[in-house]
Design an enzyme around this catalytic site. Sequence first.
Site, mmCIF file in Angstrom:
data_model
loop_
_atom_site.group_PDB
_atom_site.id
_atom_site.type_symbol
_atom_site.label_atom_id
_atom_site.label_comp_id
_atom_site.label_asym_id
_atom_site.label_seq_id
_atom_site.Cartn_x
_atom_site.Cartn_y
_atom_site.Cartn_z
ATOM 1 N N LEU A 279 -60.508 34.545 -68.584
ATOM 2 C CA LEU A 279 -61.424 36.245 -69.484
ATOM 3 C C LEU A 279 -59.871 36.801 -68.608
ATOM 4 O O LEU A 279 -60.087 36.960 -66.943
ATOM 5 C CB LEU A 279 -62.712 36.852 -68.846
ATOM 6 C CG LEU A 279 -63.747 35.928 -69.504
ATOM 7 C CD1 LEU A 279 -65.204 36.424 -69.579
ATOM 8 C CD2 LEU A 279 -63.266 35.985 -71.009
ATOM 9 N N ASP A 280 -59.230 37.925 -68.927
ATOM 10 C CA ASP A 280 -58.700 39.500 -68.821
ATOM 11 C C ASP A 280 -59.227 40.080 -67.882
ATOM 12 O O ASP A 280 -60.663 39.901 -67.466
ATOM 13 C CB ASP A 280 -58.344 40.344 -69.858
ATOM 14 C CG ASP A 280 -57.181 38.828 -70.640
ATOM 15 O OD1 ASP A 280 -56.412 38.398 -69.930
ATOM 16 O OD2 ASP A 280 -56.118 39.259 -71.566
#
Length: 334
Positions: A81-82
């Site tokens: 996940l960013d």
Amino acid sequence: MARDEVRRMLPADIKREVLIKDENAETNPKWGFPPYERPIELHIQYGVINLDKPPGPTSHEVVAWIKRILNLEKAGHGGTLDPKVSGVLPVALEKATRVVQALLPAGKEYVALMHLHGDVPENKIIDVMKEFEGEIIQRPPLRSAVKRRLRTRKVYYIEILEIDGRDVLFKVGVEAGTYIRSLIHHIGLALGVGAHMAELRRTRSGPFKEDETLVTLHDLVDYYHFWKEDGIEKYLRRAIQPMEKAVEHLPKIWIKDSAVAAVAHGANLTVPGIVKLNVGIKRGDLVAIMTLKDELVALGKAMMTSQEMMQRSKGIAVDVEKVFMPRDWYPKLW
């Protein structure tokens, strides 16, 4: 089941029938550890956390914190996940670390806030977004860590939750490796006004959802303390799922006690060891090999279809790729 419900399914939601090959097979209760009955130390060693990642840190940083909190040597996450993105991040621990590979075919779900750069009638937004369901072609964003080649990805469903002027809140179920930022950019182009992603949260990663198993980093700190300092293990046990949770969605083959040790030592699974299996297995499918106590033994590639496994009496059914079962949980019976 209504058509709309069917349409809003991820691959992880597919229900699989079971075929019985050997009706007389039984399992010895003295051997192995059923997933939810392992001693707490083994529960951790063979566990997966359904983590609610906060916005800010990278996925790698979050995994490093979990290793420190739980005093672990190894851990790995299922799907980056960013930093700005929050939500479901499965983290596999110690001996279960490699099980995250099983999440790749499971699909993911996000809730996204899209901001349009111009005014668009609601009915046009609804019609255009519906067109993005199915196969789409994407190029990874510039900031992505992977090579920027064009690739095909599947959008399983898009459900608009709310439209407020130029802000569109929607839920989307996608194949692993789909870039929601790019999807929103292309929706904006199709609407003729442009758009950008204002906010993003992952709400599902295969069998891991926003449910009672979802825990925060703060929860883990508290639960580990309760166990280590006060001897209370129930909270940590609830926060860590057995590794078998991560393969819930995979087609499965259950094997005899007498075949477990051989597979645990790296042998391929042969037909005589099979007790039951899921319908619909195709050659080349990633499958989970399970004991009759529903313990994960190994992951592998199917070398036969379900039908062939049922009809044949010999031959290699599964090419074993990753073994999770310790060699000493079941005795050598060959």
